[in-house]
Design a protein around this motif. Structure first.
Motif, PDB file in Angstrom:
ATOM      1  N   ALA A  57      36.363  32.879  36.795  1.00 29.79           N
ATOM      2  CA  ALA A  57      36.969  31.595  36.004  1.00 29.79           C
ATOM      3  C   ALA A  57      36.842  30.603  36.871  1.00 29.79           C
ATOM      4  CB  ALA A  57      38.288  31.781  35.227  1.00 29.79           C
ATOM      5  N   ASP A  58      37.221  30.755  38.118  1.00 33.25           N
ATOM      6  CA  ASP A  58      37.327  29.473  38.968  1.00 33.25           C
ATOM      7  C   ASP A  58      35.815  29.302  39.471  1.00 33.25           C
ATOM      8  OD1 ASP A  58      39.693  29.473  39.261  1.00 33.25           O
ATOM      9  OD2 ASP A  58      40.064  30.871  41.249  1.00 33.25           O
ATOM     10  N   LEU A  59      35.055  30.000  39.620  1.00 30.89           N
ATOM     11  CA  LEU A  59      33.665  29.835  40.000  1.00 30.89           C
ATOM     12  C   LEU A  59      32.817  29.187  38.686  1.00 30.89           C
ATOM     13  CD1 LEU A  59      32.465  33.066  41.913  1.00 30.89           C
ATOM     14  CD2 LEU A  59      33.599  30.998  42.929  1.00 30.89           C
ATOM     15  N   GLU A  60      32.820  29.580  37.602  1.00 33.33           N
ATOM     16  CA  GLU A  60      32.290  28.895  36.398  1.00 33.33           C
ATOM     17  C   GLU A  60      32.880  27.575  36.112  1.00 33.33           C
ATOM     18  OE1 GLU A  60      33.492  31.800  33.458  1.00 33.33           O
ATOM     19  OE2 GLU A  60      31.615  32.914  33.521  1.00 33.33           O
ATOM     20  N   ARG A  61      34.324  27.390  36.550  1.00 32.13           N
ATOM     21  CA  ARG A  61      34.781  25.884  36.240  1.00 32.13           C
ATOM     22  C   ARG A  61      34.517  24.868  37.044  1.00 32.13           C
ATOM     23  NH1 ARG A  61      39.569  27.522  36.946  1.00 32.13           N
ATOM     24  NH2 ARG A  61      40.040  26.303  38.920  1.00 32.13           N
ATOM     25  N   SER A  62      33.864  25.149  38.406  1.00 33.25           N
ATOM     26  CA  SER A  62      33.378  24.375  39.293  1.00 33.25           C
ATOM     27  C   SER A  62      32.131  23.811  38.860  1.00 33.25           C
ATOM     28  CB  SER A  62      33.041  25.224  40.943  1.00 33.25           C
ATOM     29  OG  SER A  62      31.948  25.986  40.633  1.00 33.25           O
ATOM     30  N   GLY A  63      31.271  24.527  37.839  1.00 32.32           N
ATOM     31  CA  GLY A  63      30.025  24.058  37.690  1.00 32.32           C
ATOM     32  C   GLY A  63      29.041  24.365  38.775  1.00 32.32           C
ATOM     33  N   VAL A  64      29.282  24.908  39.933  1.00 30.24           N
ATOM     34  CA  VAL A  64      28.548  24.908  40.901  1.00 30.24           C
ATOM     35  C   VAL A  64      27.673  26.187  40.914  1.00 30.24           C
ATOM     36  CG1 VAL A  64      28.309  25.332  43.758  1.00 30.24           C
ATOM     37  CG2 VAL A  64      29.712  23.470  42.579  1.00 30.24           C
ATOM     38  N   PHE A  65      28.214  27.252  40.159  1.00 24.79           N
ATOM     39  CA  PHE A  65      27.983  28.580  40.232  1.00 24.79           C
ATOM     40  C   PHE A  65      27.437  29.042  38.824  1.00 24.79           C
ATOM     41  CE2 PHE A  65      30.886  28.204  43.575  1.00 24.79           C
ATOM     42  CZ  PHE A  65      30.298  28.672  44.835  1.00 24.79           C
ATOM     43  N   LYS A  66      26.532  29.865  38.763  1.00 24.08           N
ATOM     44  CA  LYS A  66      26.065  30.550  37.761  1.00 24.08           C
ATOM     45  C   LYS A  66      26.506  32.053  37.820  1.00 24.08           C
ATOM     46  CE  LYS A  66      21.979  32.517  35.066  1.00 24.08           C
ATOM     47  NZ  LYS A  66      20.733  32.777  34.789  1.00 24.08           N
ATOM     48  N   VAL A  67      27.450  32.485  37.319  1.00 24.82           N
ATOM     49  CA  VAL A  67      28.178  33.861  37.402  1.00 24.82           C
ATOM     50  C   VAL A  67      27.515  34.895  36.334  1.00 24.82           C
ATOM     51  CG1 VAL A  67      30.307  35.115  37.043  1.00 24.82           C
ATOM     52  CG2 VAL A  67      30.617  32.620  38.066  1.00 24.82           C
ATOM     53  N   ILE A  68      27.277  36.056  37.232  1.00 28.58           N
ATOM     54  CA  ILE A  68      26.435  37.136  36.587  1.00 28.58           C
ATOM     55  C   ILE A  68      27.547  37.967  36.541  1.00 28.58           C
ATOM     56  CG2 ILE A  68      24.789  38.697  37.061  1.00 28.58           C
ATOM     57  CD1 ILE A  68      23.239  36.565  38.551  1.00 28.58           C
ATOM     58  N   ASP A  69      27.983  38.547  35.492  1.00 24.05           N
ATOM     59  CA  ASP A  69      28.849  39.549  35.283  1.00 24.05           C
ATOM     60  C   ASP A  69      28.303  41.063  35.823  1.00 24.05           C
ATOM     61  OD1 ASP A  69      30.821  41.775  34.821  1.00 24.05           O
ATOM     62  OD2 ASP A  69      31.071  40.877  32.734  1.00 24.05           O
ATOM     63  N   ALA A  70      28.732  41.682  36.745  1.00 21.89           N
ATOM     64  CA  ALA A  70      28.113  43.096  37.324  1.00 21.89           C
ATOM     65  C   ALA A  70      28.249  44.031  36.422  1.00 21.89           C
ATOM     66  CB  ALA A  70      28.923  43.350  38.522  1.00 21.89           C
ATOM     67  N   GLY A  71      29.247  44.126  35.269  1.00 21.37           N
ATOM     68  CA  GLY A  71      29.229  44.967  34.393  1.00 21.37           C
ATOM     69  C   GLY A  71      30.049  46.285  34.871  1.00 21.37           C
ATOM     70  N   ARG A  72      30.342  46.361  36.244  1.00 20.97           N
ATOM     71  CA  ARG A  72      30.967  47.478  36.377  1.00 20.97           C
ATOM     72  C   ARG A  72      31.674  47.516  37.612  1.00 20.97           C
ATOM     73  NH1 ARG A  72      25.329  48.190  38.152  1.00 20.97           N
ATOM     74  NH2 ARG A  72      25.047  48.595  40.561  1.00 20.97           N
ATOM     75  N   VAL A  73      32.484  48.405  38.145  1.00 16.80           N
ATOM     76  CA  VAL A  73      33.583  48.311  39.416  1.00 16.80           C
ATOM     77  C   VAL A  73      32.774  48.688  40.321  1.00 16.80           C
ATOM     78  CG1 VAL A  73      35.497  49.287  40.264  1.00 16.80           C
ATOM     79  CG2 VAL A  73      35.600  49.146  38.071  1.00 16.80           C
ATOM     80  N   ILE A  74      32.867  47.805  41.432  1.00 17.94           N
ATOM     81  CA  ILE A  74      32.431  47.921  42.792  1.00 17.94           C
ATOM     82  C   ILE A  74      33.462  47.527  43.628  1.00 17.94           C
ATOM     83  CG2 ILE A  74      30.409  47.670  44.608  1.00 17.94           C
ATOM     84  CD1 ILE A  74      28.910  46.612  42.214  1.00 17.94           C
ATOM     85  N   SER A  75      33.757  48.555  44.715  1.00 18.09           N
ATOM     86  CA  SER A  75      34.847  48.327  45.693  1.00 18.09           C
ATOM     87  C   SER A  75      34.113  47.679  46.906  1.00 18.09           C
ATOM     88  CB  SER A  75      35.591  49.502  45.933  1.00 18.09           C
ATOM     89  OG  SER A  75      34.982  50.422  47.056  1.00 18.09           O
ATOM     90  N   GLU A  76      34.926  47.441  47.789  1.00 17.75           N
ATOM     91  CA  GLU A  76      34.414  46.650  49.010  1.00 17.75           C
ATOM     92  C   GLU A  76      33.872  47.839  50.096  1.00 17.75           C
ATOM     93  OE1 GLU A  76      38.255  47.893  50.319  1.00 17.75           O
ATOM     94  OE2 GLU A  76      37.429  47.026  48.688  1.00 17.75           O
ATOM     95  N   THR A  77      34.187  49.028  49.778  1.00 18.64           N
ATOM     96  CA  THR A  77      33.614  50.237  50.442  1.00 18.64           C
ATOM     97  C   THR A  77      32.370  50.882  49.963  1.00 18.64           C
ATOM     98  OG1 THR A  77      35.192  51.581  49.628  1.00 18.64           O
ATOM     99  CG2 THR A  77      35.876  50.556  51.610  1.00 18.64           C
ATOM    100  N   SER A  78      32.220  50.469  48.740  1.00 18.60           N
ATOM    101  CA  SER A  78      30.970  51.083  48.063  1.00 18.60           C
ATOM    102  C   SER A  78      29.703  50.713  48.646  1.00 18.60           C
ATOM    103  CB  SER A  78      30.994  50.780  46.441  1.00 18.60           C
ATOM    104  OG  SER A  78      32.201  51.106  45.664  1.00 18.60           O
ATOM    105  N   ALA A  79      28.596  51.953  48.445  1.00 21.86           N
ATOM    106  CA  ALA A  79      27.313  51.413  48.885  1.00 21.86           C
ATOM    107  C   ALA A  79      26.698  50.657  47.922  1.00 21.86           C
ATOM    108  CB  ALA A  79      26.558  52.775  49.130  1.00 21.86           C
ATOM    109  N   VAL A  80      25.726  49.717  48.519  1.00 25.04           N
ATOM    110  CA  VAL A  80      25.329  48.609  47.418  1.00 25.04           C
ATOM    111  C   VAL A  80      23.735  48.712  47.673  1.00 25.04           C
ATOM    112  CG1 VAL A  80      25.000  46.169  47.229  1.00 25.04           C
ATOM    113  CG2 VAL A  80      27.431  47.207  47.377  1.00 25.04           C
TER     114      VAL A  80
END
Length: 420
Positions: A57-80
């Motif tokens: 919501a923050d990023l979208e409200r700024s107007g600076v970012f096009k937010v893409i919903d990843a559609g799933r859970v990804i933790s900071e320790t997950s392989a990407v």
């Protein structure tokens, strides 16, 4: 808009009812948007706030970012798989997790990944009380904003404004998060409250109250709930504005029979007059470096914006287009002046590049502007359906947001500073 209230509650700020929250409606986007994918954080449902939703919501409200919903859970320790996100058009990917600590706090962790260059751009870990999980999310959004734009984000800041219900003779000085959530009441009165102004450290708000049947300037401590009278001179005491170091307030007083600009120490001592004209001088605002005061004066026949040294002295006229220019505000970097100009029967919000003098009309039907602390947005009062409310516009005029509420008339916004 003016050129030129008995007290029920005044204590530590208290939570307002949920139905009094402000809500944003967004229109317009930046000239170019940065595509960012945001994943759901692992186990975030255990916390009072869904962290990834707040970030999006923050990023979208700024107007600076096009937010893409990843559609799933990804933790900071997950392989990407960086190729996947590059193929989906993402410039960056936001991932993270939430866990509950033994002491009841929540551990919020995140990473910002570079989908194009297959690397890490930033990371953050925060241990926070339950009531501050939204704040933790705002801080993450601020980090994303800064890392991808080079400008400090302002999502974790607060706003102050007046909520007015004239039918019930009820006036509230309220404080909320920059996204309109987390509304808290700082002061409630049966008489008008006007001109809230944040201290530079974000712990206090100066304002004008009519509770003694005349305008008096108070400072409300948002941490302790205490308050004090700062200026109560003969006549009108109005328009408080803090110096950048928080040591002084510029105010407009009519003690000498017509309104002029004064400077007073934050504890109310050392009052001295700094403007000297035969007209009305009012609405003072310190420059970002504290060296000058911008103000409104009718010394030339109609209200215009002037600038003078903060210690007093010769004033220089700043606005020349239009016959009615008021409400000067200066960005934190000192480069931009915002003000309100009455032209063709409408109060418009304007911004000027102080180096070049170039003007830009940002919004119609606008009064009472206030810059975000990063200087990229301006909040102002406007009307919607014959009710005053708040709106936000980017300094380039491309991004517009309107705040809606079902709780009275909202006016006189003041955007708070960065919090330490």
């Amino acid at each position: 808009m003016n050129f030129a209230k008995g007290l029920i509650l005044c204590g530590a700020i208290v939570a307002a009812s949920a139905n009094a929250q402000l809500r944003f409606e967004i229109s317009g986007v930046g000239s170019t948007q940065i595509p960012v994918a945001v994943a759901s954080f692992a186990d975030e449902a255990i916390a009072p706030a869904i962290v990834s939703n707040v970030i999006k919501a923050d990023l979208e409200r700024s107007g600076v970012f096009k937010v893409i919903d990843a559609g799933r859970v990804i933790s900071e320790t997950s392989a990407v798989d960086y190729n996947e996100w590059k193929a989906r058009g993402a410039r960056a990917l936001v991932v993270g997790s939430v866990s509950k600590l033994a002491d009841g706090r929540y551990d919020v962790r995140y990473k910002l990944l570079d989908a194009v260059n297959s690397g890490e751009l930033s990371s953050m870990g925060q241990s926070t009380a339950a009531r501050y999980t939204r704040l933790a999310a705002h801080k993450i959004a601020d980090d994303i904003y800064e890392k991808l734009t080079g400008v400090r984000g302002a999502f974790a800041t607060r706003i102050a404004y007046v909520n007015e219900n004239r039918a019930n003779r009820l006036y509230k000085l309220e404080v909320a998060d920059a996204d309109g959530e987390g509304t808290q009441v700082a002061v409630t009165s049966n008489e008008p409250i006007i001109s809230p102004s944040w201290s530079p450290d974000g712990t206090k708000v100066a304002y004008v109250s009519f509770e003694q049947k005349k305008p008096i300037i108070y400072v409300q401590d948002l941490v302790t709930g205490g308050r004090r009278v700062v200026v109560n001179q003969k006549g009108n005491n109005s328009a408080p504005a803090w110096s950048p170091d928080g040591s002084k307030l510029a105010v407009a007083l009519s003690r000498d029979n017509h309104t002029q600009i004064y400077v007073v120490n934050a504890d109310g001592s050392g009052l001295r007059r700094v403007s000297n004209s035969a007209g009305i001088d009012t609405e003072p605002q310190f420059s970002s470096d504290g060296q000058y005061i911008y103000f409104t004066s009718d010394r030339s026949g109609g209200p215009q914006i002037y600038r003078m040294p903060a210690t007093g002295g010769n004033a220089t006229r700043v606005t020349f287009n239009g016959n009615y220019n008021t409400s000067p505000r200066v960005s934190s970097d000192g480069k931009t002046l915002a003000w309100v100009s009455l032209r063709n029967g409408d109060y418009g919000l304007y911004a000027m590049d102080l180096a070049t003098g170039q003007e830009l009309r940002l919004a119609d039907n606008a009064t009472e502007p206030s810059f975000s602390p990063n200087g990229k947005y301006i909040m102002y009062a406007t009307e919607a359906g014959r009710r005053k409310t708040l709106a936000v516009v980017s300094v380039d005029g491309r991004v517009k947001q309107r705040l809606t509420t079902n709780a009275g008339t909202i006016r006189e916004p003041n955007w708070g500073p960065f919090m330490k």
